[in-house]
Design a protein around this motif. Structure first.
Motif: not given
Length: 196
Positions: A126-149
């Motif tokens: 799930d993505i929440r834009p903060l402004d034009g260049t910054h976003f908060l991302v909620a990943a559904h699992s720890f594996y997902c977050a680590k893979d993105i990083l």
């Protein structure tokens, strides 16, 4: 396809519910809620039961198995997976938010839907834009977050890191700098008052 799956048969006057959908009609909604409850109860009850068990479980057994879900309300896309109506809420088992920073050259060309599409091979986000260049991302699992990083560790245009409220929140930064400024002014005012 579960062993001894219960048959759910509506009353004669509600027979039309078996072949037609009538959402938001009180009788239909009640029928569907009961149907889902019986099916879920059966699935939970039959977990770990041998296929050789000749007798289907009684309804009382369903209630015993489902007791652990009593007074709990499922929450979708939140920091906790459910709330408890009686007692303490569970501890969050969701991964920490990710903080995405776009290179200034890409700020106008990438939106939150495109970021979600870029991250989709790693899992649901799930993505929440903060402004034009910054976003908060909620990943559904720890594996997902680590893979993105891992995937965006050395990316030239998209920088991803774990979210830190003290470092990334504009509101916290403004509050912090305001507090520091007021403190310095107060100390200066006190010092000047004593020297005169």
């Amino acid at each position: 396809m579960v062993l001894h799956s219960p048959a759910v048969v509506p009353a004669a006057e509600c027979d039309r519910y078996t072949n037609e959908s009538h959402p938001h009609e009180a009788g239909y909604d009640s029928y569907m809620a009961g149907y889902v409850f019986i099916r879920m109860s059966h699935l939970q009850t039959m977990q770990g039961i041998s296929a050789q068990q000749p007798v289907p479980p009684r309804f009382r057994r369903y209630l015993e198995v489902m007791r652990r879900f009593q007074d709990k309300v499922n929450i979708i896309r939140a920091s906790i997976d459910h709330i408890c109506l009686v007692g303490e809420d569970p501890v969050s088992r969701r991964p920490q938010w990710l903080y995405v920073t776009l290179a200034p050259s890409r700020a106008a060309t990438i939106n939150s839907a495109q970021i979600a599409e870029l991250f989709s091979p790693y899992g649901s986000v799930d993505i929440r834009p903060l402004d034009g260049t910054h976003f908060l991302v909620a990943a559904h699992s720890f594996y997902c977050a680590k893979d993105i990083l891992r995937a965006y560790r050395s990316h030239k245009l998209i920088h991803v890191t774990y979210y830190n409220m003290w470092k990334h929140s504009r509101a916290v930064q403004v509050l912090l700098w305001t507090s520091i400024s007021v403190s310095i002014l107060g100390i200066g005012w006190t010092f000047l008052g004593k020297s005169s």
